[in-house]
Design a protein around this motif. Structure first.
Motif, short mmCIF file in Angstrom:
data_model
loop_
_atom_site.label_atom_id
_atom_site.label_comp_id
_atom_site.label_asym_id
_atom_site.label_seq_id
_atom_site.Cartn_x
_atom_site.Cartn_y
_atom_site.Cartn_z
N ALA A 79 0.92 -1.31 -0.02
CA ALA A 79 -0.09 0.00 -0.09
C ALA A 79 1.00 1.20 -0.08
O ALA A 79 0.28 2.33 -0.32
CB ALA A 79 -0.89 -0.02 1.15
N LEU A 80 1.95 1.20 0.37
CA LEU A 80 2.75 2.51 0.47
C LEU A 80 3.77 2.51 -0.75
O LEU A 80 4.35 3.63 -0.83
CB LEU A 80 3.96 2.12 1.86
CG LEU A 80 3.30 1.87 3.08
CD1 LEU A 80 4.58 1.79 4.15
CD2 LEU A 80 2.40 3.07 3.55
N GLU A 81 3.63 1.81 -1.61
CA GLU A 81 4.32 1.86 -3.05
C GLU A 81 4.29 3.22 -3.62
O GLU A 81 5.13 3.83 -3.98
CB GLU A 81 3.98 0.73 -4.04
CG GLU A 81 4.82 0.87 -5.35
CD GLU A 81 4.86 -0.10 -6.13
OE1 GLU A 81 4.71 -0.14 -7.35
OE2 GLU A 81 4.24 -1.30 -5.79
N PRO A 82 3.28 3.77 -3.85
CA PRO A 82 2.89 5.03 -4.38
C PRO A 82 3.64 6.21 -3.89
O PRO A 82 4.29 7.05 -4.50
CB PRO A 82 1.58 5.16 -4.78
CG PRO A 82 0.96 3.83 -4.89
CD PRO A 82 1.59 3.14 -3.81
N VAL A 83 3.51 6.41 -2.58
CA VAL A 83 4.14 7.43 -2.00
C VAL A 83 5.45 7.41 -1.79
O VAL A 83 6.07 8.25 -1.87
CB VAL A 83 3.36 7.81 -0.54
CG1 VAL A 83 3.87 6.47 0.35
CG2 VAL A 83 3.58 8.93 0.00
N LEU A 84 6.12 6.13 -1.67
CA LEU A 84 7.47 5.85 -1.35
C LEU A 84 8.02 6.18 -2.68
O LEU A 84 9.14 6.75 -2.87
CB LEU A 84 7.77 4.76 -0.96
CG LEU A 84 7.27 4.14 0.57
CD1 LEU A 84 7.57 2.82 1.07
CD2 LEU A 84 8.09 5.29 1.46
N GLN A 85 7.51 5.46 -3.80
CA GLN A 85 8.05 6.05 -5.25
C GLN A 85 8.13 7.49 -5.50
O GLN A 85 8.94 8.01 -5.92
CB GLN A 85 7.28 5.41 -6.21
CG GLN A 85 7.30 3.89 -6.37
CD GLN A 85 6.81 3.23 -7.56
OE1 GLN A 85 6.06 3.56 -8.20
NE2 GLN A 85 7.31 1.94 -7.78
N LYS A 86 7.06 8.24 -4.95
CA LYS A 86 7.13 9.82 -4.98
C LYS A 86 8.34 10.32 -4.08
O LYS A 86 9.04 11.33 -4.61
CB LYS A 86 5.66 10.11 -4.18
CG LYS A 86 5.47 11.82 -4.19
CD LYS A 86 4.32 12.10 -3.66
CE LYS A 86 4.34 13.68 -3.22
NZ LYS A 86 3.02 13.99 -2.70
N ALA A 87 8.69 9.57 -3.05
CA ALA A 87 9.80 10.07 -2.25
C ALA A 87 11.12 9.93 -3.09
O ALA A 87 11.77 10.99 -3.26
CB ALA A 87 9.72 9.38 -0.87
N MET A 88 11.32 8.97 -3.74
CA MET A 88 12.44 8.33 -4.44
C MET A 88 12.62 9.52 -5.58
O MET A 88 13.65 9.90 -5.89
CB MET A 88 12.28 6.96 -4.90
CG MET A 88 12.56 5.95 -3.67
SD MET A 88 13.12 4.33 -4.05
CE MET A 88 11.27 3.94 -4.37
N SER A 89 11.15 9.62 -6.23
CA SER A 89 11.53 10.46 -7.39
C SER A 89 11.65 12.04 -7.05
O SER A 89 12.51 12.88 -7.71
CB SER A 89 10.08 10.63 -8.12
OG SER A 89 9.57 9.37 -8.69
N ALA A 90 11.54 12.26 -5.59
CA ALA A 90 11.97 13.73 -5.18
C ALA A 90 13.48 13.75 -4.58
O ALA A 90 13.93 14.61 -4.02
CB ALA A 90 11.10 14.10 -3.93
N GLY A 91 14.13 12.47 -4.97
CA GLY A 91 15.67 12.52 -4.36
C GLY A 91 16.00 11.95 -3.09
O GLY A 91 16.99 11.82 -2.67
N ILE A 92 14.85 11.36 -2.42
CA ILE A 92 15.01 11.00 -1.15
C ILE A 92 15.32 9.49 -1.09
O ILE A 92 14.87 8.62 -1.96
CB ILE A 92 13.70 11.24 -0.21
CG1 ILE A 92 13.56 12.70 -0.14
CG2 ILE A 92 13.71 10.62 1.31
CD1 ILE A 92 11.91 12.78 0.36
N LYS A 93 16.36 9.20 -0.44
CA LYS A 93 16.62 7.58 -0.43
C LYS A 93 15.67 7.00 0.70
O LYS A 93 15.43 7.36 1.80
CB LYS A 93 18.22 7.45 0.26
CG LYS A 93 18.99 8.26 -0.22
CD LYS A 93 19.07 8.18 -1.90
CE LYS A 93 20.35 8.92 -2.72
NZ LYS A 93 20.52 8.52 -4.20
#
Length: 355
Positions: free
Chosen positions: A116-130
């Motif tokens: 369930a966390l996939e969309p928001v965590l991919q959003k974080a990675m796209s923002a440059g967050i590890k």
């Protein structure tokens, strides 16, 4: 990989200090630690490293996040600890969005739902967050690497092996888990079921998997329901520190020591009375402080570019030494802390003073 997690701690317990860290409410409040010691690299110093626990009020989570804070302070960064009030994916999603807005350097998460966390965590990675998971994994598409407590196969195996010995390999038993969507719980249960296929367990029957949601009250009521629904029940495996403590109290209060056996994963400080009384002859765990500690150093290595999360990457995790990224059972990559450790009457006094 050198396995220096729990076993290294057990040889150097004087190095450990356990204090409580955490926060509460649906609008989580950050707990921040920093240092101006200058020990971190230029990439690490003054960066903000976040960790999201499953929920507030969980002693295991508190120990884990304390280890994370200790590591971040040690290498010169700043830490943020957050957790939803209830162990839900929705609560964690809210926090992740807040951390993205804060532009933290990294987010480590013990997930309440693997997918369930996939969309928001991919959003974080796209923002440059590890992004990494720890303790309870998110799916490989949602992370760069996972920090695992121990070999999940061995965790599942040793708990069933213990239950078999306690029950003399005969009779009914149940599993008291955390949430039905917790990746770590479901993985361990999967390997418990695999272990049960071996011929020595042919007279044992798993009658139910109950879910206490890592909440003391619900875990207590689920234990009571198991005893009522299955009057011939001979054992309970609880692979969660909240669940095993709740089950132990119920069994103790009902005078069922030696009649209904209990094992699983527990904190020594919570289980010492029940280990000594025979309610739980023995149990297993690793050091949650070390899980958080190594997660802090994995976060640092990702931010510094020392590792990217690919198989074969190596890094040094402070006092725990050198580790190597390996392939995870779910197809992603992971860092394994070390093997599960057995706690019984012979050693519980010593470790109950530590955590």
């Amino acid at each position: 990989m050198k396995r220096k997690g729990v076993l290294a701690l057990m040889l150097t317990s004087a190095m450990l200090m356990l204090s409580v860290a955490g926060c509460s409410g649906n609008k989580p409040v950050a707990t921040e630690n920093g240092t101006s010691s200058g020990k971190g690299t230029s990439a690490s110093s003054n960066q903000v490293y976040a960790i999201i626990a499953k929920n507030t009020g969980n002693p295991y989570n508190q120990a884990e996040t304390q280890g994370f804070q200790d590591a971040v302070k040690e290498f010169g960064g700043k830490s943020i600890v957050r957790a939803p009030e209830q162990p839900t994916a929705e609560g964690q999603i809210t926090i992740i969005n807040q951390l993205i807005a804060q532009k933290v350097a990294s987010i480590a998460i013990a997930s309440n739902d693997a997918n369930a966390l996939e969309p928001v965590l991919q959003k974080a990675m796209s923002a440059g967050i590890k992004v990494l998971s720890c303790d309870s994994a998110v799916n490989p598409a949602s992370r760069m690497v996972h920090v695992d407590q121990a070999d999940p196969v061995k965790i599942g195996q040793v708990e069933v092996q213990a239950m078999g010995k306690m029950m003399n390999y005969t009779g009914e038993f149940a599993i008291l888990s955390a949430t039905s969507t917790a990746d770590n719980q479901n993985t361990w249960i999967k390997y418990m079921k695999e272990e049960l296929k071996k011929p020595e367990y042919k007279k044992m029957r798993l009658v139910k998997i109950a879910y206490g949601d890592d909440l003391p009250d619900k875990s207590t009521s689920e234990t009571e329901a198991l005893l009522q629904s299955y009057p011939k029940l001979k054992g309970i495996i609880s692979p969660t520190t909240v669940g095993i403590a709740a089950a132990a109290k119920v069994l103790s209060d009902k005078g069922l020591a030696g009649k209904v056996y209990l094992t699983g994963l527990g904190l020594p400080s919570q289980m010492i009375t029940y280990i000594k009384s025979g309610v739980c002859p023995w149990m297993y765990l690793w050091n949650p402080i070390d899980i958080g500690y190594i997660t802090g150093y994995v976060s640092k290595a990702l931010v510094d570019g020392t590792i990217t999360g690919k198989i074969g990457d190596t890094f040094t995790a402070g006092r725990l030494g050198k580790y190597t990224v390996t392939k995870a059972a779910d197809g992603g990559t992971e860092v394994l802390l070390g093997p599960p450790y057995k706690f019984d009457k012979a050693n519980i006094d010593r470790w109950a003073k530590v955590y």
